[in-house]
Design a protein around this motif. Structure first.
Motif, PDB file in Angstrom:
ATOM      1  N   GLN A 105       0.847  -1.193   0.000  1.00  0.00           N
ATOM      2  CA  GLN A 105       0.000   0.000   0.000  1.00  0.00           C
ATOM      3  C   GLN A 105       0.881   1.241   0.000  1.00  0.00           C
ATOM      4  O   GLN A 105       1.901   1.287   0.690  1.00  0.00           O
ATOM      5  N   CYS A 106       0.492   2.230  -0.774  1.00  0.00           N
ATOM      6  CA  CYS A 106       1.176   3.521  -0.745  1.00  0.00           C
ATOM      7  C   CYS A 106       0.384   4.469   0.148  1.00  0.00           C
ATOM      8  O   CYS A 106      -0.823   4.648  -0.035  1.00  0.00           O
ATOM      9  N   LEU A 107       1.065   5.047   1.127  1.00  0.00           N
ATOM     10  CA  LEU A 107       0.446   6.018   2.026  1.00  0.00           C
ATOM     11  C   LEU A 107       0.992   7.413   1.736  1.00  0.00           C
ATOM     12  O   LEU A 107       2.186   7.572   1.467  1.00  0.00           O
ATOM     13  N   CYS A 152       4.375   0.464   2.052  1.00  0.00           N
ATOM     14  CA  CYS A 152       4.436  -0.457   3.185  1.00  0.00           C
ATOM     15  C   CYS A 152       3.531  -1.656   2.921  1.00  0.00           C
ATOM     16  O   CYS A 152       2.756  -1.673   1.958  1.00  0.00           O
ATOM     17  N   GLN A 153       3.637  -2.660   3.775  1.00  0.00           N
ATOM     18  CA  GLN A 153       2.771  -3.817   3.639  1.00  0.00           C
ATOM     19  C   GLN A 153       1.351  -3.460   4.077  1.00  0.00           C
ATOM     20  O   GLN A 153       1.148  -2.721   5.043  1.00  0.00           O
ATOM     21  N   LYS A 154       0.384  -3.995   3.361  1.00  0.00           N
ATOM     22  CA  LYS A 154      -1.014  -3.608   3.578  1.00  0.00           C
ATOM     23  C   LYS A 154      -1.496  -3.892   4.998  1.00  0.00           C
ATOM     24  O   LYS A 154      -2.320  -3.151   5.533  1.00  0.00           O
ATOM     25  N   THR A 211      -1.121  -1.012   7.380  1.00  0.00           N
ATOM     26  CA  THR A 211      -1.672   0.278   6.958  1.00  0.00           C
ATOM     27  C   THR A 211      -2.630   0.888   7.978  1.00  0.00           C
ATOM     28  O   THR A 211      -2.474   2.065   8.349  1.00  0.00           O
ATOM     29  N   ILE A 220      -2.107   4.605   9.915  1.00  0.00           N
ATOM     30  CA  ILE A 220      -3.097   5.676   9.744  1.00  0.00           C
ATOM     31  C   ILE A 220      -3.659   6.117  11.095  1.00  0.00           C
ATOM     32  O   ILE A 220      -3.841   7.316  11.350  1.00  0.00           O
ATOM     33  N   ARG A 226      -4.540   6.791   2.470  1.00  0.00           N
ATOM     34  CA  ARG A 226      -4.181   5.834   1.426  1.00  0.00           C
ATOM     35  C   ARG A 226      -4.084   6.556   0.091  1.00  0.00           C
ATOM     36  O   ARG A 226      -4.947   7.357  -0.252  1.00  0.00           O
ATOM     37  N   ASN A 234      -4.505   5.935  -3.549  1.00  0.00           N
ATOM     38  CA  ASN A 234      -5.104   4.891  -4.375  1.00  0.00           C
ATOM     39  C   ASN A 234      -4.968   5.130  -5.870  1.00  0.00           C
ATOM     40  O   ASN A 234      -5.557   4.416  -6.671  1.00  0.00           O
TER      41      ASN A 234
END
Length: 253
Positions: free
Chosen positions: A83-85, A131-133, A136, A140, A155, A157
């Motif tokens: 996941q991209c944060l 990072c790994q989902k 996440t 957050i 997130r 997306n």
């Protein structure tokens, strides 16, 4: 734990993941691997891999990557648990000038293992964190301040495959396309000072460790020097009258 033992344990773990995928027919994933670990894997892949595999870090030029071991034929549509944060200051006007170390330190201070976090790209007063989902929601919910800056984490997306880092173009002339010669242009330093970096196993070309000063670069090679940065060698023109090559380098900033 000494380095050799750590490397042996990593290779055993990756071999186990590949074997499980091959035997049971489903995908398995490693943690994020750094460039040294990726180089080690590529060096010994023929000895440890029994399945197919793919490396991915969330975008094309990622340095830290996850390995997916798989046995199906759907690699083109493969999804990774990444996941991209996006981390932004709540108020840009009063935010600190945060750098990569600040963002990483704040995340690790939450008790998160470094292996669960990939690249961190800092742009202006924002940061993109891969990072790994599964971690996440925790980031957050718990990351709300970095140094004196209140931050918001969301997130990202959009199509992160299209994420493009910033480059600066560097040109110069060299007597040959040897690795140490081109490094001296990229990092504006002498060849002698760079010899220790190569011999000290800190230089990688296309994710593979290079220990020879005379290694010749080719157009499109991606070069990373631990502690100094990375660049893409864009190629060289024909030799000048003084038998020197004009080269172009795209250096990550």
């Amino acid at each position: 734990m000494n380095q050799k033992k750590e490397e042996a344990l990593l290779l055993k773990h990756l071999k186990d993941l590949s074997h499980i995928s091959y035997q049971r027919g489903y995908r398995t994933y490693s943690d994020f691997l750094n460039i040294n670990e990726i180089s080690l894997f590529l060096q010994y892949q023929k000895d440890i891999v029994t399945s197919q595999y793919r490396l991915w870090g969330g975008y094309d030029d990622a340095e830290r990557r996850v390995i997916c071991f798989y046995e199906d034929d759907s690699s083109n549509t493969m999804s990774f648990p990444i996941q991209c944060l996006l981390i932004q200051p709540a108020n840009k006007k009063f935010s600190d000038a945060l750098n990569h170390r600040d963002y990483l330190g704040a995340i690790l201070n939450l008790g998160i293992d470094r292996k669960k976090v990939g690249d961190i790209i800092v742009k202006d007063k924002e940061a993109y964190v891969f990072c790994q989902k599964d971690i996440t929601p925790y980031i957050i919910d718990n990351l709300n301040r970095i140094k004196h800056t209140t931050v918001l984490v969301t997130r990202q997306n959009e199509k992160i495959e299209a994420f493009e880092p910033n480059f600066i173009e560097i040109t110069g002339t060299v007597s040959s396309l040897r690795l140490d010669t081109i490094l001296s242009v990229a990092f504006r330093t002498s060849r002698n000072s760079l010899t220790g970096l190569i011999e000290g196993q800190k230089v990688y070309v296309n994710n593979r460790l290079v220990e020879t000063n005379s290694f010749s670069l080719k157009e499109g090679d991606n070069v990373s020097v631990r502690g100094m940065g990375k660049f893409v060698f864009q190629g060289a023109s024909e030799q000048t009258k003084k038998k020197r090559y004009k080269i172009i380098i795209s250096k990550y900033i």
